[in-house]
Design an enzyme around this catalytic site. Sequence first.
Site, mmCIF file in Angstrom:
data_model
loop_
_atom_site.group_PDB
_atom_site.id
_atom_site.type_symbol
_atom_site.label_atom_id
_atom_site.label_comp_id
_atom_site.label_asym_id
_atom_site.label_seq_id
_atom_site.Cartn_x
_atom_site.Cartn_y
_atom_site.Cartn_z
ATOM 1 C CB CYS A 303 1.706 43.381 -64.554
ATOM 2 S SG CYS A 303 0.988 42.833 -62.996
ATOM 3 C CB ALA A 304 2.109 48.671 -67.530
ATOM 4 N N PRO A 306 7.426 46.097 -69.964
ATOM 5 C CG PRO A 306 8.751 45.535 -71.815
ATOM 6 C CD PRO A 306 7.813 44.937 -70.791
ATOM 7 N N GLY A 307 6.056 48.046 -71.349
ATOM 8 C CA GLY A 307 5.192 49.055 -71.940
ATOM 9 C C GLY A 307 4.728 48.798 -73.358
ATOM 10 N N GLY A 308 4.980 47.626 -73.903
ATOM 11 C CA GLY A 308 4.582 47.352 -75.281
ATOM 12 C C GLY A 308 3.076 47.379 -75.486
ATOM 13 C CG ASP A 351 5.922 46.718 -63.700
ATOM 14 O OD1 ASP A 351 5.361 45.928 -64.478
ATOM 15 O OD2 ASP A 351 6.974 46.445 -63.095
ATOM 16 C CG ASP A 411 1.257 41.281 -69.888
ATOM 17 O OD1 ASP A 411 1.121 40.043 -69.933
ATOM 18 O OD2 ASP A 411 2.148 41.881 -70.506
ATOM 19 C CB CYS A 464 4.020 35.316 -72.072
ATOM 20 S SG CYS A 464 5.060 35.706 -70.647
#
Length: 526
Positions: A303-304, A306-308, A351, A411, A464
């Site tokens: 679940c990468a 947007p890549g942060g 993703d 994530d 989150c």
Amino acid sequence: MRHHATASNSPRNNKNKPSSNLKMVGSVRARVIRTLLAIQNGQSLSSVLDPLLNSLHEGDKGFAHALLLTTLRQWFALERLLDSLADNTIDEMEVRTTIQVGLTQLLYLQVADHAAIHETVEAVKEIEFAHASGLVNAILRKVVKNTHKYHKKCDKNHSLPNWLAYQLKQDWSEEYPALTQGLRQPAPMFLRVNTALSTVEGYQQTLEQADIEAELVQLVSELQLPQSVNNDATTTAKTITTQALRLEQSTGVVGLPSFAVGAASVQDMHAQLAAPLIHQALINKVNIDNNNDQNELHILDACAAPGGKLAHWLELLNADKQSSLFHVKRIEHDSKADVADGRAINFTAIDNEAPRITRIHENLERLNLEKSELINLNIVCADATRWQGIAQSKNQKIDKNKPVFDAILLDSPCTATGVIRRHPDISLLRAEEDIAQTVSLQAEILDNLWAQLKVGGYLLYVTCSILKQENVEQMQDFLRHHTNATAIEFTEACSWGIAQEVGRQCLPIDSESGDGFYYALLQKKA
């Protein structure tokens, strides 16, 4: 970061659902009202914000942005105030939204009384609800007579849907007052510095030279890591220091020095904990692995987009090229001398949405992270509930009974209640039934990925969310059903978060804090 759970399409209570056929035309206030109606119709803030701002003249964008986000942050408090001000129930959502936009101007944005009232009355006419212009005018004039009183009334309690406020009170009774008020405030802007190009202190000075004030924030993590795969009694405390920059005032990325060439990334302070934690866990596995002569490591970011966090982990890997991660020690039997061979790291990121995969590539390209001599990066569009890992070196599927990954960063999809400050539309789009659906999805992903983790490997579970059902309770349930899983202890030396039965929870309580993230680190036993 995945924000799961679809918007509930049913109107709240008996209020009519707004039309979804809305155009960005008319005055600034009319366009903000139409944007709010689109959000209530199920569209996300991220999908409608740019169309709104791009439709406006440069000088109007700041006001429109403030009006939209402030109205969303105060939405449910404004709703309660409106119900107390109206003599009769107002069912038309368009009219209610217009009045709430007017209240925001009077109570929170300090717009001149006459301008706020006149322009809001004109806006209700623009959206073709002229019959309500008298009602809008009357309610706003009533508030103007004692704005201090109504501002105080509006701020008295939370500004959340009642189901969410109730759940937060159940989960965080001691922190509840500060937490619910904190969720009504704008979130601070944090930067992650690309240390391949500059030190954190060096980029802080660069910002100061550009008249951008930034404070260096340091977070300390300490993990009690085992020194063997199956002996829990032998552990060593590993301390990890994470540095971020908190801007005094949020600013557009175009104004950040060398942002376009990868000098820094916008990433929440608490989100910046993820990569260092799983990176340290991976180093620990390599150092104690009985099979330390393997030529390759396999790691996964699930679940990468947007890549942060993916970019952060790549930055750490690139900075660690001289470590045991990239070098295998072997003993030559003839000479009995140690020989160091190079080791490749196969890094997979997945993703399930193609447009989000595009975002990953864009972010990595800006940071110059898409290609590396020692890291084989493979980005895949796939469903984490069913996807099976691939050994990139052989390009063949791995049998489910032969786990491939040494470390996994998950994530996880969640209700995103921990980032309401940044995405205030979440309060409107989430429904109570979304929690159970999300928890079920998380469990499916965990089961699938856990089967692909090697013995001795680590899985870092991140959300989150600030709801315990998605976090510590999810982990407790997982540990009950997976006897080969053990939770790694976060010690009291950690300078962030609140210790849970499993893992640690960050809460967005004040104007300087990061977002509401949860972390749990699991290791797989034989």
